[in-house]
Design a protein around this motif. Structure first.
Motif, PDB file in Angstrom:
ATOM      1  N   GLU A  69       0.812  -1.213   0.000  1.00 48.60           N
ATOM      2  CA  GLU A  69       0.000   0.000   0.000  1.00 48.60           C
ATOM      3  C   GLU A  69       0.849   1.269   0.000  1.00 48.60           C
ATOM      4  N   ILE A  70       2.154   1.142   0.212  1.00 45.26           N
ATOM      5  CA  ILE A  70       3.007   2.313   0.396  1.00 45.26           C
ATOM      6  C   ILE A  70       3.406   2.908  -0.955  1.00 45.26           C
ATOM      7  N   THR A  71       3.167   4.213  -1.092  1.00 42.01           N
ATOM      8  CA  THR A  71       3.435   4.933  -2.330  1.00 42.01           C
ATOM      9  C   THR A  71       4.419   6.080  -2.061  1.00 42.01           C
ATOM     10  N   LYS A  72       4.725   6.808  -3.105  1.00 41.21           N
ATOM     11  CA  LYS A  72       5.593   7.975  -2.984  1.00 41.21           C
ATOM     12  C   LYS A  72       5.025   8.971  -1.985  1.00 41.21           C
ATOM     13  N   LYS A  73       3.701   9.113  -1.959  1.00 42.89           N
ATOM     14  CA  LYS A  73       3.061  10.060  -1.042  1.00 42.89           C
ATOM     15  C   LYS A  73       3.301   9.675   0.419  1.00 42.89           C
ATOM     16  N   HIS A  74       3.348   8.375   0.691  1.00 37.73           N
ATOM     17  CA  HIS A  74       3.628   7.927   2.053  1.00 37.73           C
ATOM     18  C   HIS A  74       5.029   8.349   2.488  1.00 37.73           C
ATOM     19  N   PHE A  75       5.979   8.243   1.563  1.00 35.20           N
ATOM     20  CA  PHE A  75       7.340   8.655   1.895  1.00 35.20           C
ATOM     21  C   PHE A  75       7.461  10.174   2.020  1.00 35.20           C
ATOM     22  N   GLU A  76       6.712  10.889   1.225  1.00 36.55           N
ATOM     23  CA  GLU A  76       6.697  12.351   1.356  1.00 36.55           C
ATOM     24  C   GLU A  76       6.149  12.755   2.716  1.00 36.55           C
ATOM     25  N   LEU A  77       5.100  12.054   3.182  1.00 35.44           N
ATOM     26  CA  LEU A  77       4.537  12.323   4.500  1.00 35.44           C
ATOM     27  C   LEU A  77       5.568  12.025   5.587  1.00 35.44           C
ATOM     28  N   LEU A  78       6.204  10.862   5.505  1.00 35.97           N
ATOM     29  CA  LEU A  78       7.180  10.476   6.528  1.00 35.97           C
ATOM     30  C   LEU A  78       8.326  11.489   6.593  1.00 35.97           C
ATOM     31  N   GLU A  79       8.812  11.898   5.442  1.00 35.37           N
ATOM     32  CA  GLU A  79       9.914  12.865   5.436  1.00 35.37           C
ATOM     33  C   GLU A  79       9.466  14.227   5.955  1.00 35.37           C
ATOM     34  N   GLY A  89      10.297   3.815  12.770  1.00 36.11           N
ATOM     35  CA  GLY A  89       9.909   2.433  13.044  1.00 36.11           C
ATOM     36  C   GLY A  89       8.447   2.303  13.436  1.00 36.11           C
ATOM     37  N   GLU A  90       7.893   1.114  13.500  1.00 33.10           N
ATOM     38  CA  GLU A  90       8.737  -0.036  13.305  1.00 33.10           C
ATOM     39  C   GLU A  90       8.802  -0.383  11.821  1.00 33.10           C
ATOM     40  N   ILE A  91       9.979  -0.712  11.384  1.00 34.08           N
ATOM     41  CA  ILE A  91      10.215  -1.052   9.988  1.00 34.08           C
ATOM     42  C   ILE A  91      10.933  -2.393   9.943  1.00 34.08           C
ATOM     43  N   GLY A  92      10.900  -3.051   8.794  1.00 32.62           N
ATOM     44  CA  GLY A  92      11.596  -4.327   8.701  1.00 32.62           C
ATOM     45  C   GLY A  92      10.972  -5.253   7.680  1.00 32.62           C
ATOM     46  N   LYS A 102       7.997 -10.226  -1.076  1.00 35.21           N
ATOM     47  CA  LYS A 102       9.272 -10.003  -0.386  1.00 35.21           C
ATOM     48  C   LYS A 102      10.033  -8.821  -0.974  1.00 35.21           C
ATOM     49  N   ASP A 103      10.088  -8.750  -2.300  1.00 37.77           N
ATOM     50  CA  ASP A 103      10.867  -7.697  -2.936  1.00 37.77           C
ATOM     51  C   ASP A 103      10.324  -6.312  -2.594  1.00 37.77           C
ATOM     52  N   LYS A 104       9.016  -6.194  -2.539  1.00 38.18           N
ATOM     53  CA  LYS A 104       8.408  -4.909  -2.182  1.00 38.18           C
ATOM     54  C   LYS A 104       8.714  -4.557  -0.731  1.00 38.18           C
ATOM     55  N   GLN A 105       8.629  -5.545   0.153  1.00 36.73           N
ATOM     56  CA  GLN A 105       8.989  -5.309   1.549  1.00 36.73           C
ATOM     57  C   GLN A 105      10.428  -4.814   1.667  1.00 36.73           C
ATOM     58  N   LYS A 106      11.331  -5.470   0.954  1.00 34.87           N
ATOM     59  CA  LYS A 106      12.740  -5.078   1.005  1.00 34.87           C
ATOM     60  C   LYS A 106      12.927  -3.648   0.502  1.00 34.87           C
ATOM     61  N   GLU A 107      12.252  -3.319  -0.582  1.00 32.98           N
ATOM     62  CA  GLU A 107      12.360  -1.983  -1.159  1.00 32.98           C
ATOM     63  C   GLU A 107      11.915  -0.906  -0.167  1.00 32.98           C
ATOM     64  N   ILE A 108      10.764  -1.136   0.473  1.00 35.68           N
ATOM     65  CA  ILE A 108      10.233  -0.164   1.443  1.00 35.68           C
ATOM     66  C   ILE A 108      11.145  -0.082   2.664  1.00 35.68           C
ATOM     67  N   PHE A 109      11.652  -1.210   3.100  1.00 36.19           N
ATOM     68  CA  PHE A 109      12.565  -1.269   4.245  1.00 36.19           C
ATOM     69  C   PHE A 109      13.829  -0.456   3.971  1.00 36.19           C
ATOM     70  N   ILE A 110      14.450  -0.713   2.831  1.00 36.36           N
ATOM     71  CA  ILE A 110      15.697  -0.025   2.490  1.00 36.36           C
ATOM     72  C   ILE A 110      15.477   1.485   2.369  1.00 36.36           C
ATOM     73  N   GLN A 111      14.394   1.883   1.742  1.00 40.16           N
ATOM     74  CA  GLN A 111      14.111   3.312   1.594  1.00 40.16           C
ATOM     75  C   GLN A 111      13.973   3.996   2.951  1.00 40.16           C
ATOM     76  N   GLN A 112      13.340   3.311   3.900  1.00 40.05           N
ATOM     77  CA  GLN A 112      13.162   3.904   5.231  1.00 40.05           C
ATOM     78  C   GLN A 112      14.475   3.959   6.005  1.00 40.05           C
ATOM     79  N   ILE A 113      15.309   2.943   5.848  1.00 35.71           N
ATOM     80  CA  ILE A 113      16.636   2.986   6.465  1.00 35.71           C
ATOM     81  C   ILE A 113      17.421   4.174   5.916  1.00 35.71           C
TER      82      ILE A 113
END
Length: 249
Positions: A69-79, A89-92, A102-113
């Protein structure tokens, strides 16, 4: 006296009781509380709560099972709110319920790190049925302090986590009868790397297992650690408080 380094008290399941929960926190000497927010509404509630209770710290991040469900807008909000956060967190990664993305989870995880690195925020890690992938990603990308939230892995896994200069946070399951692996981890974990948490409203410790959890119950986690490590309660709580505050220096 006590530290709850991970609770979801602004989540829908608990927020209807927030006045009672905060009263219980004060009465039971829970001096340090980190509220974990996985949705925007959780974060907005936490910000308002912090105005009244300054000892609250706030973590916000996108949960691994919500990755689709996570999009560019979600990352804009977080930033946009990250300067107000104490932790990301919590992220992972979580392959327990559904490992089809799995690949999508990894992508979102890495971006948040990477976002946490950019703003120098510690990260609170959710790692379930995904130990190797989680640790591999952290080794490659993490540059800030790491909290392994509600640690439930083996002693061997914990030792690998400790090599990352991380904190190991223990929750209610250490009080359960089948907690042999957790006891081994606590015995082996240096006291200056331990945190306590509730993960409220989940994982209620004995003697209230089966009921809704809340931060006041973190005392039972701390007391169980004292029993295992044969450490005085005041000594343990003082050290855990130091460990907790060291994350935010």
């Amino acid at each position: 006296m006590y530290t709850d380094s991970h609770c979801h008290i602004t989540d829908e399941l608990l927020y209807g009781r927030i006045d009672e929960i905060m009263e219980n926190i004060l009465e039971n000497k829970i001096d340090n509380v980190m509220v974990i927010c996985c949705k925007e509404i959780d974060y907005l509630r936490a910000i308002e709560l912090k105005k009244q209770f300054p000892f609250i710290r706030i973590a916000f991040g996108w949960y691994p099972q919500d990755a689709l469900e996570i999009t560019k807008k979600h990352f804009e909000l977080l930033e946009s709110v990250i300067s107000s956060l104490d932790c990301v967190g919590e992220i992972g990664l979580d392959y327990y319920w559904d490992d089809s993305f799995k690949d999508k989870q990894k992508e979102i995880f890495i971006q948040q790190i990477q976002l946490a690195n950019q703003y120098q925020k510690p990260i609170s890690i959710h790692m379930r049925s995904a130990t190797k992938d989680t640790l591999d990603i952290l080794r490659e990308y993490a540059q800030t302090k790491i909290i392994f939230h509600c640690f439930s892995g083996s002693k061997e896994t914990m030792m690998e986590c400790l090599k990352m200069d991380s904190m190991i946070s223990f929750a209610g399951p250490i009080t359960y009868k089948n907690a042999r692996q957790a006891i081994e981890c606590i015995e082996a974990c240096p006291i200056d790397r331990i945190l306590t948490e509730t993960d409220s409203p989940y994982l209620t410790p004995v003697p209230f297992r089966g009921k809704q959890n809340e931060p006041k119950n973190v005392q039972f986690v701390a007391k169980k650690i004292c029993d295992i490590k044969q450490v005085d309660l005041l000594v343990l709580c003082s050290q855990i408080e130091k460990n907790y505050h060291s994350l935010f220096q």
